[in-house]
Design a protein around this motif. Structure first.
Motif, PDB file in Angstrom:
ATOM      1  N   ALA A  31       3.803  -6.144  15.592  1.00  0.00           N
ATOM      2  CA  ALA A  31       2.507  -6.796  15.339  1.00  0.00           C
ATOM      3  C   ALA A  31       1.915  -7.333  16.636  1.00  0.00           C
ATOM      4  O   ALA A  31       0.726  -7.156  16.921  1.00  0.00           O
ATOM      5  N   GLU A  45      -4.014  -6.509   8.283  1.00  0.00           N
ATOM      6  CA  GLU A  45      -3.166  -7.444   7.533  1.00  0.00           C
ATOM      7  C   GLU A  45      -1.739  -7.204   8.012  1.00  0.00           C
ATOM      8  O   GLU A  45      -1.174  -6.128   7.796  1.00  0.00           O
ATOM      9  N   GLU A  46      -1.188  -8.176   8.658  1.00  0.00           N
ATOM     10  CA  GLU A  46       0.123  -7.927   9.269  1.00  0.00           C
ATOM     11  C   GLU A  46       1.183  -7.524   8.274  1.00  0.00           C
ATOM     12  O   GLU A  46       2.107  -6.775   8.589  1.00  0.00           O
ATOM     13  N   GLY A  47       1.033  -8.043   7.038  1.00  0.00           N
ATOM     14  CA  GLY A  47       2.021  -7.723   6.004  1.00  0.00           C
ATOM     15  C   GLY A  47       2.157  -6.221   5.789  1.00  0.00           C
ATOM     16  O   GLY A  47       3.243  -5.718   5.525  1.00  0.00           O
ATOM     17  N   SER A  48       1.015  -5.492   5.952  1.00  0.00           N
ATOM     18  CA  SER A  48       1.053  -4.057   5.666  1.00  0.00           C
ATOM     19  C   SER A  48       1.898  -3.296   6.680  1.00  0.00           C
ATOM     20  O   SER A  48       2.238  -2.139   6.488  1.00  0.00           O
ATOM     21  N   TYR A  50       4.901  -3.904   7.238  1.00  0.00           N
ATOM     22  CA  TYR A  50       6.275  -3.760   6.721  1.00  0.00           C
ATOM     23  C   TYR A  50       6.453  -2.550   5.809  1.00  0.00           C
ATOM     24  O   TYR A  50       7.356  -1.741   6.036  1.00  0.00           O
ATOM     25  N   PRO A  51       5.560  -2.396   4.812  1.00  0.00           N
ATOM     26  CA  PRO A  51       5.698  -1.152   4.033  1.00  0.00           C
ATOM     27  C   PRO A  51       5.631   0.062   4.941  1.00  0.00           C
ATOM     28  O   PRO A  51       6.352   1.056   4.730  1.00  0.00           O
ATOM     29  N   TYR A  54       8.986   0.558   6.543  1.00  0.00           N
ATOM     30  CA  TYR A  54       9.958   1.064   5.562  1.00  0.00           C
ATOM     31  C   TYR A  54       9.729   2.533   5.282  1.00  0.00           C
ATOM     32  O   TYR A  54      10.668   3.321   5.149  1.00  0.00           O
ATOM     33  N   ARG A  55       8.407   2.871   5.167  1.00  0.00           N
ATOM     34  CA  ARG A  55       8.096   4.286   4.915  1.00  0.00           C
ATOM     35  C   ARG A  55       8.591   5.151   6.068  1.00  0.00           C
ATOM     36  O   ARG A  55       9.188   6.205   5.865  1.00  0.00           O
ATOM     37  N   GLU A  57      10.905   4.567   8.099  1.00  0.00           N
ATOM     38  CA  GLU A  57      12.365   4.663   8.120  1.00  0.00           C
ATOM     39  C   GLU A  57      12.864   5.673   7.093  1.00  0.00           C
ATOM     40  O   GLU A  57      13.781   6.437   7.342  1.00  0.00           O
ATOM     41  N   ARG A  58      12.181   5.655   5.930  1.00  0.00           N
ATOM     42  CA  ARG A  58      12.591   6.605   4.899  1.00  0.00           C
ATOM     43  C   ARG A  58      12.385   8.032   5.352  1.00  0.00           C
ATOM     44  O   ARG A  58      13.117   8.943   4.964  1.00  0.00           O
TER      45      ARG A  58
ATOM     46  N   ARG B  63      -3.033 -14.393   7.649  1.00  0.00           N
ATOM     47  CA  ARG B  63      -3.005 -13.185   8.474  1.00  0.00           C
ATOM     48  C   ARG B  63      -2.048 -12.136   7.907  1.00  0.00           C
ATOM     49  O   ARG B  63      -2.224 -10.943   8.114  1.00  0.00           O
ATOM     50  N   PHE B  64      -1.063 -12.647   7.227  1.00  0.00           N
ATOM     51  CA  PHE B  64      -0.033 -11.724   6.729  1.00  0.00           C
ATOM     52  C   PHE B  64      -0.487 -10.960   5.491  1.00  0.00           C
ATOM     53  O   PHE B  64      -0.160  -9.788   5.313  1.00  0.00           O
ATOM     54  N   ILE B  70       3.714  -7.611  -0.862  1.00  0.00           N
ATOM     55  CA  ILE B  70       4.347  -6.814   0.193  1.00  0.00           C
ATOM     56  C   ILE B  70       5.860  -6.774   0.018  1.00  0.00           C
ATOM     57  O   ILE B  70       6.498  -5.723   0.163  1.00  0.00           O
ATOM     58  N   GLU B  73       6.591  -4.344  -2.656  1.00  0.00           N
ATOM     59  CA  GLU B  73       6.403  -2.963  -2.201  1.00  0.00           C
ATOM     60  C   GLU B  73       7.579  -2.510  -1.324  1.00  0.00           C
ATOM     61  O   GLU B  73       8.103  -1.409  -1.479  1.00  0.00           O
ATOM     62  N   CYS B  74       7.970  -3.423  -0.409  1.00  0.00           N
ATOM     63  CA  CYS B  74       9.071  -3.084   0.492  1.00  0.00           C
ATOM     64  C   CYS B  74      10.391  -2.900  -0.259  1.00  0.00           C
ATOM     65  O   CYS B  74      11.176  -1.997   0.045  1.00  0.00           O
ATOM     66  N   LEU B  77      10.488   0.413  -1.782  1.00  0.00           N
ATOM     67  CA  LEU B  77      10.762   1.432  -0.762  1.00  0.00           C
ATOM     68  C   LEU B  77      12.233   1.396  -0.349  1.00  0.00           C
ATOM     69  O   LEU B  77      12.876   2.431  -0.203  1.00  0.00           O
ATOM     70  N   ARG B  81      15.207   4.128  -0.654  1.00  0.00           N
ATOM     71  CA  ARG B  81      15.909   4.578   0.537  1.00  0.00           C
ATOM     72  C   ARG B  81      17.413   4.379   0.356  1.00  0.00           C
ATOM     73  O   ARG B  81      18.212   5.186   0.783  1.00  0.00           O
TER      74      ARG B  81
END
Lengths: 113, 905
Positions: A31, A45-48, A50-51, A54-55, A57-58, B63-64, B70, B73-74, B77, B81
């Motif tokens: 970030a 949006e910093e949260g996005s 993370y998904p 993860y994606r 990495e998958r 901001r997050f 999230i 969602e994680c 995922l 995995r």
């Protein structure tokens, strides 16, 4: 709308991969890198992130493992894999093409608002 | 530290833990921790820029974005995995296991080779028997329609053994197009064949109806097959088998159109069948070629028209969609119709139908084949089982050497499951190695089986070719073997008490006791199974022996024979009769020949005749008609073969075609049809209104078709009153058998140099090598081989356990010797252990054998399943061999140098 999301998602993925070319780092590091190189112009949006991580990495483009941050905190570190590097090359190329096409389209319009 | 230990540390140590932490995470908690870290860092950043903690927290969260969403969602995922990773983790594990397994076997080549060989023996035996069973029972004939082939045979009240079908019935079957696409009429015949100017040879040919090639899709290598038109025209054409073409024409491609002579008649070669096809009965008889059956009648002295009493074998292609059961039901109806229409059919005539694959090697004995197959598969399975327990024993023995290593592994966090997997992987690698050894062994076993040749001019063959189709079976057997092998060591690895092992530094301590118990049990089981195998082997061997000493009703010793057929040289009846009269007269004059005779059939031979007859009194069946087996013989036949004349007289020269018709019957027939009084002077007819035949003599009953048949009525007719062209000359020449056999050939060729004379051999050889004892003999060969394999395995196992026990107790033995034990005491001590094992194993073995042997009852001849001699022989053999196996290590123990033992211990 969906297109924009996927586009953004693709762009974000590419950015994340790019961020990791400097070496392994945690999500927050990614970030911060995006923040610094885009002069904070890209207020995602910093949260996005993370998904996205993860994606990636998958798909095997990044690897992660728990480690210890500089501040001595436990954090998950992400590292670009060989496959990730290849993917980044392809993405960069695609992106440049795409961006060029968009620019051309915008230049063609007489009045730019 | 050995390289292997390093490896271990890699597997069970830090790296392993890192891997686990990497993959095995509680996804939800992990995700939350990760997100929390991010938010904290961001807050710290904002605070560093001077925001209040509250404001920093708000700004960071804003901001997050939505933490909850999230995180959800994680987690999603991550768990997806997780699954992928678990698979990958297993892959990584497996690769590691494999590497470890290969390494640990590589480091102990002696162990690996011994174990692989023990498994290979079992695998090869099982595979070889499987190949036989597959070749005989499951693999259809290599015909286009092989999978749809059924065989139709005839049974009657008097003759329940399925036999050939009348030609008229074949026509009926062929017309049932609702059941069969087509039906083929075929038989085997011996013909004298001359190629060019070479010496004529007598070969077996298959004579068939003309639709054979088209209907069954006989595969051709060269040329063409013959047609229905050629059958009708009685065309003189022949299709050769590939093997015969190779042997007699050296594989010359210009064979098509060539002339060959059958019984002196020119025929044209029109085709060569594809390799691997040797006729409809190739599981037993290999034909040299095929010709239309109508031409055969022209060759054997007839006019070429189909004789009224012609009968042969029938095979048909079952229509798609018609089940065997449906065909069976339809044939029952058809049989009933036939009984109405044809008055000349035997009473109780009915048609039976069976898949072609179930009628091998001959429809008459096919009932016992599946039994035999099952028994032998069980027996070889037992050999494999002993092999597996052997290897398991070796693994356990080795486990004690590797205790330290295993303990370290456990301490480093390798789970029980992982340890077990490691053991299984090692067994698998070993089994694959064994498979490599097993391949040539299997091939060798099949080769030696295929090389069994019956002592006969008849081309009896047992050829089973190993095919690639065996590979999946082999792999399956190997996997099963590996799993069986790994049961005991895996249990052991799973239960290894950790602290104790680490404490005593990986040396065998009190934990060895448990292991020794496990190994002892294994060896006990081995001895038991081995005993079962040996008993079966002994039973089959005894069966062969008993079969040859059965009361056959005649005395085989000293009898030699040879068969001729002047019809082949187109002799007419007077000339044939003259030939046999001269032959018999000269044979009687031979020095060393006590008695000579001629007969149409030989007891327990290929030809068995039977006839319907009408009795002279009411026995409660229509027309008082019965079907009875018979033979056509010359005077002195009973004396030559040693049948006991119980009443009346033998045939004499006076019983010729101008005299009253006479017969000699056997005791069983006398008892069955004329009970309570002498049968002499009683009469029967062969045709409903034909001439009467009067009983002039009664001889002892015997066995005529199979050694294990139940007593059956039988009668004899004088050859002067019933003409047959093919006859066998029998000479009683005790002590001069070899000279007598040479004399038979010489006499025949002096009378006619072109006269073929075949099957010249002693009665003993005929019985041992002929079809009569074929089955018990093959069973015995296979069973004895299996028994010996089992014995080898058990001995290796026992030796291993005793030797290992000695090695483990070197120190103890050393001390004993140091304080004055004599070598004899040591030897006795060690031997006692080994023999205790054997004793317990044998006790279990006796009980198990009694069970298993019951299965073999169905195919044993002339010996009970509890034959004490067999049991005794098995016990003596096993005891003596195991004693030796225990004595060798015992002797070594007695030679222990106490000082060395104490220092090392």
């Amino acid at each position: 709308m969906a297109d924009t999301v996927t586009l953004l998602r693709g762009a974000l993925d590419a950015l994340v991969l790019k961020a990791l070319t400097w070496g392994p780092t945690h999500g927050y590091g990614v970030a911060r890198w995006i923040e610094s190189v885009t002069d904070d112009a890209l207020r995602i949006e910093e949260g996005s992130l993370y998904p996205a991580l993860y994606r990636l990495e998958r798909r095997g483009w990044v690897e992660s493992e728990w480690g210890v941050s500089d501040a001595g905190r436990k954090a998950r570190f992400y590292k670009l894999t060989r496959a990730g590097r290849t993917q980044l090359k392809a993405e960069t190329h695609n992106f440049t093409m795409f961006a060029r096409a968009i620019f051309k389209a915008f230049e063609a319009t007489p009045d730019v608002a | 530290m050995s390289p292997e230990r390093e490896e271990l540390r890699g597997a069970g140590g830090a790296a392993w833990r890192r891997l686990r932490s990497l993959f095995r995470r509680d996804s939800g908690a992990d995700v939350d921790a990760e997100l929390a870290f991010h938010l904290e860092m961001r807050e710290a950043d904002y605070r560093a820029r001077g925001l209040t903690p509250d404001a920093a927290h708000r700004a960071a969260t804003e901001r997050f974005g939505s933490v909850r969403q999230i995180s959800h969602e994680c987690t999603q995922l991550a768990s997806r995995r997780e699954r992928a990773v678990t698979r990958m983790e297993q892959m990584i594990d497996f690769r590691q296991d494999l590497r470890l397994a290969v390494r640990s076997l590589w480091h102990r080549p002696a162990f690996a080779l011994t174990a692989a060989f023990a498994l290979a023996l079992g695998i090869a035996a099982t595979l070889a028997v499987w190949a036989l069973v597959d070749g005989y029972l499951f693999r259809p004939l290599p015909l286009r329609e092989g999978k749809r082939l059924v065989v139709v045979a005839e049974q009657s009240a008097a003759n329940t053994t399925p036999s050939s079908v009348w030609y008229s019935n074949y026509r009926d079957i062929k017309s049932r197009t609702d059941l069969f696409d087509d039906a083929v009429y075929f038989d085997n015949t011996m013909l004298s064949l001359r190629v060019g100017s070479a010496e004529p040879t007598v070969n077996l040919f298959e004579t068939t109806s003309g639709n054979y090639f088209r209907a069954f899709g006989v595969p051709l290598f060269l040329g063409r097959g013959y047609t229905e038109q050629e059958e009708t025209e009685r065309a003189r054409v022949v299709v050769l088998t590939h093997a015969f073409w190779l042997s007699r024409f050296a594989g010359a491609s210009d064979v098509i159109g060539k002339q060959v002579q059958f019984n002196g008649v020119p025929f044209q070669v029109i085709g060569v069948a594809a390799p691997g096809y040797a006729g409809m009965r190739q599981s037993l008889l290999h034909a040299s070629g095929f010709l239309p059956f109508t031409t055969e009648f022209a060759l054997t002295g007839g006019d070429g028209n189909i004789p009224a009493d012609s009968h042969g074998r029938v095979a048909a292609t079952l229509k798609p969609g018609v089940t065997l059961a449906a065909a069976r039901a339809a044939l029952v109806t058809l049989s009933a119709q036939e009984r109405q229409e044809h008055a000349n059919l035997s009473p109780g005539h009915r048609l039976m139908i069976e898949w072609e694959t179930r009628t091998r090697p001959d429809i008459a004995v096919s009932g016992i084949i599946p039994w035999a197959a099952a028994i032998f598969l069980v027996l070889t399975g037992l050999v494999l089982l002993i092999g597996c327990t052997n290897v398991a024993g070796l693994f356990l023995a080795r486990a004690s050497a590797r205790r330290g290593e295993i303990a370290v592994r456990r301490a480093l966090g390798a789970t029980t499951g992982r340890m077990v997997r490691l053991v299984v992987t090692e067994s698998m690698v070993l089994a694959l190695l064994a498979l490599v050894f097993a391949a040539p062994l299997t091939w060798l076993m099949l080769r030696s089986f295929s090389s069994i040749r019956m002592e006969t001019d008849f081309p009896v063959r047992f050829s089973v070719e190993p095919t690639w189709g065996l590979l999946p079976v082999a792999l399956g057997i190997a996997v099963i073997a590996a799993l069986l092998t790994s049961i005991a060591p895996a249990l052991h690895a799973a239960r290894l008490p950790l602290q104790e092992t680490l404490k005593d530094g990986g040396r065998g301590g009190s934990g060895g006791k448990k292991r020794r118990v496990a190994r002892t049990l294994l060896v006990g089981a081995q001895v038991a199974v081995s005993f079962v195998l040996l008993v079966c082997a002994a039973l089959f061997a005894r069966s062969v022996q008993a079969a040859t000493t059965l009361d056959l009703g005649f005395r085989p010793a000293g009898v030699v024979m040879g068969t001729s057929d002047p019809e082949i040289l187109r002799y007419d009846r007077p000339r044939t009769e003259r030939f046999y009269r001269d032959l018999l007269a000269q044979a009687r004059a031979l020095p060393g020949v006590k008695s000579a005779s001629l007969s149409r059939d030989i007891p327990l031979g290929y030809n068995n005749s039977s006839h319907d007859l009408y009795l002279d009194h009411d026995i409660g069946v229509p027309d008082n008609r019965i079907g009875v087996g018979y033979n056509v013989v010359s005077p002195d036949y009973f004396a030559t073969l040693g049948y006991r004349l119980l009443e009346g007289r033998d045939f004499v020269v006076r019983d010729d075609s101008s005299a009253d018709r006479v017969v000699v019957i056997n005791a069983q027939m006398a008892k069955q049809y004329w009970p309570g009084a002498s049968a002499l002077g009683r009469r029967f007819r062969l045709e409903k209104d034909g001439a009467w035949f009067t009983v002039v003599g009664v001889v002892g009953s015997g066995r005529y078709t199979f050694v294990n048949e139940s007593p059956k009525p039988y009668f004899y007719m004088p050859m002067a009153q019933r003409y047959r062209s093919q006859m066998t000359l029998e000479l009683l020449a005790p002590g001069n058998e070899t000279a007598a056999m040479l004399a038979i050939r010489r006499l025949v060729h002096e009378l006619d140099p072109d006269m073929p004379v075949g099957d010249v051999r002693t009665m003993q050889v005929h019985l041992e090598g002929g079809l009569a004892f074929l089955f018990p003999k093959i069973a015995a060969i296979v069973a004895v081989a299996i028994g010996l394999l089992g014995l080898i395995q058990a001995v290796v196992g026992l030796y291993g356990v005793v030797a290992f026990g000695v090695a483990e107790r070197t120190r103890e033995i050393g001390i004993r010797i140091a304080i004055g034990a004599r070598p004899g005491d040591v030897v006795r001590g060690v031997m006692r252990e080994g023999l205790m094992l054997t004793g317990v194993g044998m006790l279990i073995g006796v009980i198990a054998s009694l069970g298993v042997a019951q299965l073999t009852r169905a195919i044993l001849v002339g010996v009970g399943a509890t034959d004490p001699v067999a049991y005794l022989a098995a016990a003596v053999l096993l005891l003596s061999v195991t004693t030796l196996a225990a004595w060798l290590p015992a002797r070594r123990a007695a030679a222990t140098d106490p000082t060395v033992a104490l220092r090392e211990g």
